[in-house]
Design a protein around this motif. Structure first.
Motif, PDB file in Angstrom:
ATOM      1  N   PHE A  42      15.024  -1.178  -5.059  1.00  0.00           N
ATOM      2  CA  PHE A  42      13.785  -1.565  -4.371  1.00  0.00           C
ATOM      3  C   PHE A  42      12.642  -0.635  -4.759  1.00  0.00           C
ATOM      4  CE2 PHE A  42      11.034  -1.127  -0.570  1.00  0.00           C
ATOM      5  CZ  PHE A  42      10.494  -2.409  -0.579  1.00  0.00           C
ATOM      6  N   TYR A  43      12.874   0.674  -4.737  1.00  0.00           N
ATOM      7  CA  TYR A  43      11.831   1.639  -5.102  1.00  0.00           C
ATOM      8  C   TYR A  43      11.481   1.521  -6.581  1.00  0.00           C
ATOM      9  CZ  TYR A  43      12.744   3.739  -0.532  1.00  0.00           C
ATOM     10  OH  TYR A  43      12.885   3.945   0.815  1.00  0.00           O
ATOM     11  N   THR A  45      11.504  -1.219  -8.346  1.00  0.00           N
ATOM     12  CA  THR A  45      10.629  -2.384  -8.532  1.00  0.00           C
ATOM     13  C   THR A  45       9.192  -2.070  -8.137  1.00  0.00           C
ATOM     14  OG1 THR A  45      11.199  -3.237  -6.320  1.00  0.00           O
ATOM     15  CG2 THR A  45      12.520  -4.011  -8.183  1.00  0.00           C
ATOM     16  N   ILE A  46       9.031  -1.224  -7.128  1.00  0.00           N
ATOM     17  CA  ILE A  46       7.668  -0.826  -6.729  1.00  0.00           C
ATOM     18  C   ILE A  46       7.009  -0.051  -7.867  1.00  0.00           C
ATOM     19  CG2 ILE A  46       6.322   0.566  -5.127  1.00  0.00           C
ATOM     20  CD1 ILE A  46       8.385  -0.098  -2.973  1.00  0.00           C
ATOM     21  N   VAL A  47       7.752   0.901  -8.422  1.00  0.00           N
ATOM     22  CA  VAL A  47       7.210   1.673  -9.538  1.00  0.00           C
ATOM     23  C   VAL A  47       6.911   0.757 -10.725  1.00  0.00           C
ATOM     24  CG1 VAL A  47       7.717   3.507 -11.197  1.00  0.00           C
ATOM     25  CG2 VAL A  47       8.398   3.775  -8.798  1.00  0.00           C
ATOM     26  N   SER A  49       6.164  -2.438 -10.665  1.00  0.00           N
ATOM     27  CA  SER A  49       4.997  -3.287 -10.402  1.00  0.00           C
ATOM     28  C   SER A  49       3.699  -2.523 -10.626  1.00  0.00           C
ATOM     29  CB  SER A  49       5.057  -3.834  -8.976  1.00  0.00           C
ATOM     30  OG  SER A  49       4.903  -2.799  -8.023  1.00  0.00           O
ATOM     31  N   VAL A  50       3.667  -1.254 -10.231  1.00  0.00           N
ATOM     32  CA  VAL A  50       2.461  -0.452 -10.461  1.00  0.00           C
ATOM     33  C   VAL A  50       2.207  -0.311 -11.950  1.00  0.00           C
ATOM     34  CG1 VAL A  50       1.416   1.831 -10.181  1.00  0.00           C
ATOM     35  CG2 VAL A  50       2.685   0.787  -8.286  1.00  0.00           C
TER      36      VAL A  50
END
Length: 295
Positions: A42-43, A45-47, A49-50
Motif C-alpha cells: 500500500f505504501y 503504491t503511494i510512492v 503514484s507520486v
C-alpha cells in the motif's frame, strides 16, 4: 467500576486480541492489524503514484495539463500509429486507385482489401439505415436480395453511392417522382383501393375475387404502367420498382399500399461522393455488390 477499568479495551477471550469497541447484537469487532506485507504494498503504491505524477502528464491546469518530466503523450503515439496504418493501407490498396470495381472484384488481393475496407465504411456510414448486415428496414432497401430500384450491377451501385437518391445539390443524383394520386385529386378513395388490390394481385397476394379486380387493372394500365410496365415488372432506368415479386420498400399490405398510392413516397439517400474518397467508394461498391443481391 472505576473510569480506568471502564476505558480499558475489551480483550477477546478466544483470540486474545483487543476489540475496537464496536458491537452488534453481542458480536464484537476485533482490532486485527493489517498484515505488514499488505501495508508495504500500500505504501509502495503511494510512492509510485507520486513518482508517476512527476514523470508523466497528470494534473489538469486551467488551459492545459502538466507535461511530466519525460513529456510523454499518448496522442503522439496514436497519431504515429494511424500514420503508419494509413501508409500500409496506401501500399496495399495502391492498385484500387486506378482499377474499376469490376477489376477489383476480379483480383483476389484487391477484392480482399476492398471487402475489409468496404465493411468498415459500411458500418460507419450505411448501417444506421440499412442495418449492420444490409438487411434494411421499412423505407430502407434490403441490400441482400436481388430487388433493386436502380439496378444492382457494380456500375449502378457505384453511381447510387456516389450521387445518392434525391440528394440536394447533386446534378447526377437518382430522381424518381411518383404522383400522389390521392393528395393531388387524380384518383378517388375507391379507385386507390382498386389499384392497391391489383398491385397485390400482381404480387400473388390478393384475396379479392377476380371480378372485383377489373377496375384496378384498368386504372393501373391508365396511370401506372408507363413507369412500372404493363405487367408491373418495373423499370430500373426510372427507379420504378418491380411490383410482381412481393418485395416492397414500404410494405405490400393494403394500408401501406394505399398510403403510397395516395401520397407517394420520396425517400432520400445522401450523395457519398462528396464525403468519402474515391477508393472508399469503390470498396463500398464491391462490398454492397457482394452482400448477396448484386447483379
Amino acid at each position: 467500576m472505576d473510569q480506568k477499568n471502564h476505558d480499558a479495551p475489551h480483550i477477546d477471550p478466544h483470540t486474545g486480541i483487543a476489540t475496537t469497541g464496536h458491537e452488534w447484537d453481542g458480536i464484537r469487532e476485533l482490532n486485527t492489524p493489517l498484515p505488514r506485507w499488505w501495508l508495504g504494498i500500500f505504501y509502495a503504491t503511494i510512492v509510485w503514484s507520486v513518482g508517476y505524477w512527476v514523470v508523466y502528464p497528470a494534473w489538469p491546469l486551467l488551459t492545459d495539463t502538466t507535461k511530466g518530466v519525460i513529456g510523454y503523450a499518448s496522442r503522439a503515439d496514436i497519431s504515429a500509429d494511424m500514420a503508419q496504418l494509413k501508409a500500409q493501407r496506401a501500399v496495399q490498396a495502391a492498385g484500387m486507385a486506378e482499377a474499376t470495381p469490376a477489376q477489383i472484384k476480379a483480383d483476389p488481393t484487391l477484392f480482399q482489401i476492398a471487402m475489409a475496407q468496404g465493411k468498415a465504411a459500411f458500418g460507419d456510414n450505411c448501417a444506421a439505415c440499412h442495418g449492420v448486415g444490409g438487411a434494411g428496414a421499412k423505407g430502407y432497401p434490403n441490400l441482400n436480395d436481388d430487388d433493386w430500384l436502380w439496378g444492382g450491377s457494380l456500375e449502378a451501385i457505384q453511381h447510387t453511392i456516389l450521387h445518392g437518391i434525391r440528394a440536394a445539390g447533386n446534378d447526377e443524383t437518382r430522381v424518381s417522382q411518383m404522383p400522389a394520386f390521392g393528395r393531388d385529386g387524380m384518383l378517388k378513395r375507391d379507385e386507390i383501393n382498386a389499384v392497391a388490390n391489383h398491385v397485390r394481385e400482381l404480387a400473388g397476394l390478393s384475396t379479392e375475387p377476380k371480378a372485383n379486380l377489373a377496375l384496378g387493372r384498368k386504372l393501373f394500365a391508365d396511370n401506372c404502367a408507363a413507369c412500372h410496365g404493363e405487367a408491373g415488372k418495373g423499370n430500373p432506368e426510372m427507379g420504378a420498382p418491380n411490383l410482381t415479386d412481393a418485395i416492397s420498400l414500404y410494405g405490400m399490405d393494403m394500408a401501406s399500399l394505399t398510403e403510397t398510392i395516395a401520397n407517394s413516397r420520396n425517400g432520400v439517400m445522401p450523395a457519398w461522393g462528396g464525403r468519402l474518397d474515391a477508393t472508399t467508394i469503390k470498396a463500398l461498391t464491391v462490398y454492397v455488390h457482394s452482400l448477396g443481391g448484386g447483379q
